[in-house]
Scaffold this active site. Sequence first.
Site, PDB file in Angstrom:
ATOM      1  N   ASN A  13      32.965  30.781  58.959  1.00 50.09           N
ATOM      2  CA  ASN A  13      34.299  30.225  58.742  1.00 50.09           C
ATOM      3  C   ASN A  13      34.471  29.128  59.786  1.00 50.09           C
ATOM      4  O   ASN A  13      34.677  29.424  60.956  1.00 50.09           O
ATOM      5  CB  ASN A  13      35.355  31.325  58.900  1.00 50.09           C
ATOM      6  CG  ASN A  13      36.773  30.769  58.824  1.00 50.09           C
ATOM      7  OD1 ASN A  13      36.966  29.592  58.522  1.00 50.09           O
ATOM      8  ND2 ASN A  13      37.757  31.617  59.101  1.00 50.09           N
ATOM      9  N   TRP A  14      34.338  27.909  59.338  1.00 52.17           N
ATOM     10  CA  TRP A  14      34.399  26.780  60.290  1.00 52.17           C
ATOM     11  C   TRP A  14      35.800  26.558  60.836  1.00 52.17           C
ATOM     12  O   TRP A  14      35.992  25.836  61.792  1.00 52.17           O
ATOM     13  CB  TRP A  14      33.916  25.496  59.607  1.00 52.17           C
ATOM     14  CG  TRP A  14      32.444  25.436  59.334  1.00 52.17           C
ATOM     15  CD1 TRP A  14      31.507  26.415  59.574  1.00 52.17           C
ATOM     16  CD2 TRP A  14      31.720  24.332  58.754  1.00 52.17           C
ATOM     17  NE1 TRP A  14      30.262  25.983  59.182  1.00 52.17           N
ATOM     18  CE2 TRP A  14      30.365  24.715  58.674  1.00 52.17           C
ATOM     19  CE3 TRP A  14      32.094  23.064  58.286  1.00 52.17           C
ATOM     20  CZ2 TRP A  14      29.375  23.867  58.160  1.00 52.17           C
ATOM     21  CZ3 TRP A  14      31.124  22.228  57.770  1.00 52.17           C
ATOM     22  CH2 TRP A  14      29.775  22.621  57.714  1.00 52.17           C
ATOM     23  N   LYS A  15      36.800  27.143  60.171  1.00 55.10           N
ATOM     24  CA  LYS A  15      38.207  26.910  60.546  1.00 55.10           C
ATOM     25  C   LYS A  15      38.474  25.406  60.567  1.00 55.10           C
ATOM     26  O   LYS A  15      37.902  24.695  59.739  1.00 55.10           O
ATOM     27  CB  LYS A  15      38.526  27.607  61.871  1.00 55.10           C
ATOM     28  CG  LYS A  15      38.131  29.092  61.820  1.00 55.10           C
ATOM     29  CD  LYS A  15      38.642  29.908  62.965  1.00 55.10           C
ATOM     30  CE  LYS A  15      38.212  31.362  62.766  1.00 55.10           C
ATOM     31  NZ  LYS A  15      38.729  32.257  63.789  1.00 55.10           N
ATOM     32  N   HIS A  99      43.326  35.098  55.680  1.00 58.05           N
ATOM     33  CA  HIS A  99      42.838  35.151  57.059  1.00 58.05           C
ATOM     34  C   HIS A  99      44.016  35.391  58.002  1.00 58.05           C
ATOM     35  O   HIS A  99      45.129  34.909  57.746  1.00 58.05           O
ATOM     36  CB  HIS A  99      42.130  33.829  57.406  1.00 58.05           C
ATOM     37  CG  HIS A  99      41.386  33.912  58.698  1.00 58.05           C
ATOM     38  ND1 HIS A  99      42.019  33.764  59.913  1.00 58.05           N
ATOM     39  CD2 HIS A  99      40.089  34.187  58.958  1.00 58.05           C
ATOM     40  CE1 HIS A  99      41.108  33.929  60.879  1.00 58.05           C
ATOM     41  NE2 HIS A  99      39.941  34.187  60.333  1.00 58.05           N
ATOM     42  N   GLU A 101      44.806  34.087  60.684  1.00 61.94           N
ATOM     43  CA  GLU A 101      45.450  32.858  61.181  1.00 61.94           C
ATOM     44  C   GLU A 101      46.441  32.317  60.152  1.00 61.94           C
ATOM     45  O   GLU A 101      47.468  31.746  60.508  1.00 61.94           O
ATOM     46  CB  GLU A 101      44.373  31.811  61.529  1.00 61.94           C
ATOM     47  CG  GLU A 101      43.681  32.168  62.844  1.00 61.94           C
ATOM     48  CD  GLU A 101      42.227  31.754  62.914  1.00 61.94           C
ATOM     49  OE1 GLU A 101      41.789  30.886  62.137  1.00 61.94           O
ATOM     50  OE2 GLU A 101      41.506  32.310  63.780  1.00 61.94           O
ATOM     51  N   GLU A 171      38.625  42.091  59.930  1.00 60.96           N
ATOM     52  CA  GLU A 171      38.696  41.263  61.130  1.00 60.96           C
ATOM     53  C   GLU A 171      39.826  41.749  62.026  1.00 60.96           C
ATOM     54  O   GLU A 171      40.989  41.358  61.827  1.00 60.96           O
ATOM     55  CB  GLU A 171      38.957  39.802  60.750  1.00 60.96           C
ATOM     56  CG  GLU A 171      37.882  39.188  59.894  1.00 60.96           C
ATOM     57  CD  GLU A 171      37.813  37.671  60.074  1.00 60.96           C
ATOM     58  OE1 GLU A 171      36.720  37.190  60.370  1.00 60.96           O
ATOM     59  OE2 GLU A 171      38.840  36.987  59.948  1.00 60.96           O
ATOM     60  N   GLY A 177      38.138  35.182  68.138  1.00 59.52           N
ATOM     61  CA  GLY A 177      38.165  34.067  69.078  1.00 59.52           C
ATOM     62  C   GLY A 177      38.412  34.482  70.519  1.00 59.52           C
ATOM     63  O   GLY A 177      38.680  33.659  71.384  1.00 59.52           O
ATOM     64  N   SER A 217      34.497  37.599  66.825  1.00 59.21           N
ATOM     65  CA  SER A 217      33.545  37.395  67.923  1.00 59.21           C
ATOM     66  C   SER A 217      32.142  37.921  67.605  1.00 59.21           C
ATOM     67  O   SER A 217      31.424  38.365  68.502  1.00 59.21           O
ATOM     68  CB  SER A 217      34.071  37.993  69.232  1.00 59.21           C
ATOM     69  OG  SER A 217      35.298  37.372  69.596  1.00 59.21           O
ATOM     70  N   GLY A 238      33.262  32.982  62.981  1.00 62.34           N
ATOM     71  CA  GLY A 238      33.985  31.767  63.340  1.00 62.34           C
ATOM     72  C   GLY A 238      33.159  30.911  64.289  1.00 62.34           C
ATOM     73  O   GLY A 238      32.245  30.188  63.884  1.00 62.34           O
ATOM     74  N   GLY A 239      33.463  31.023  65.573  1.00 67.35           N
ATOM     75  CA  GLY A 239      32.857  30.177  66.600  1.00 67.35           C
ATOM     76  C   GLY A 239      31.339  30.029  66.487  1.00 67.35           C
ATOM     77  O   GLY A 239      30.808  28.903  66.527  1.00 67.35           O
TER      78      GLY A 239
HETATM   79  P1  13P Z   1      35.378  34.214  65.777  1.00 66.11           P
HETATM   80  O1  13P Z   1      33.995  34.560  65.303  1.00 66.11           O
HETATM   81  O2  13P Z   1      35.463  32.848  66.375  1.00 66.11           O
HETATM   82  O3  13P Z   1      35.966  35.293  66.626  1.00 66.11           O
HETATM   83  O4  13P Z   1      36.285  34.128  64.457  1.00 66.11           O
HETATM   84  C1  13P Z   1      36.228  35.165  63.554  1.00 66.11           C
HETATM   85  C2  13P Z   1      36.981  34.770  62.357  1.00 66.11           C
HETATM   86  O5  13P Z   1      38.189  34.652  62.386  1.00 66.11           O
HETATM   87  C3  13P Z   1      36.230  34.486  61.136  1.00 66.11           C
HETATM   88  O6  13P Z   1      37.063  34.341  60.045  1.00 66.11           O
END
Ligand code: 13P
Length: 255
Positions: A13-15, A99, A101, A171, A177, A217, A238-239
Amino acid sequence: MSSRKRRPVIAGNWKMNMTPSATKEFIAQLYENVKGKRGCDIVVCVPAIDIPAVAKACQGKSIKVGAQNVHFEKSGAFTGEISADMLVDAGVKYVVVGHSERRQYFGETDETVNKRTRAAIAAGLTAIVCVGEVLAEREADITEEVVSRQVKLALADVTAEEMKQVIIAYEPVWAIGTGKTATAEQAEEVCALIRGVIAKKYGKQVAREVIIQYGGSMNAKNAAELLAMENIDGGLIGGASLKAVDFSVIVDAAQ
Ligand code: 13P
């Protein structure tokens, strides 16, 4: 319920990261690292504006394209929104729905998560439906209630047949994050609970087949331990998905 029966899905997930012009080189680099690794499905969920460039860069490759949101109406006066048909037409196969967020910053509710999930399914997409508790809920020992409720509401009016187009991503919000991963046991406990909720609603067969990912994470170091758990069938990353090498190490862990 052996996880060997399910093919893992490793999704990035590149966000809100990566400009369209940066995607070509990134996908080429990622493909160099993951080509020939056929033990899992590999997906990158990218910003809407990156989709055409990423779809082009992924053509003929084993990397599938995902989006990060979808509107629930088919078309119309919804300024700024993108429909499921538009995503499909652009080459998208997966879409992240609900998600945390989006729940936290953009007013997403269990009801809109359900509507988006159903719109995605109707268009032929696979919905990656995100659920997870916030820290206060975990500390209050209500993770089970919170996650079960989110799963049930997200899947309202989704049929057993349609569950083939649903992935659940667990999640925990406190792990996103933050560098604070859930332990493999904590993640497994909730993923098993989710499978139980699905078994109750749809029966054992659907529960046995549904893909349940962990996200929060997940990285090159902890992926193997998480993915080894019986009820964890992949990751939503994500990251670490923004680094081609790290993401490919996670893909390795899923082989
Ligand atoms: P991180 O891997 O950066 O913690 O993000 C997880 C996430 O929200 C994937 O959708």
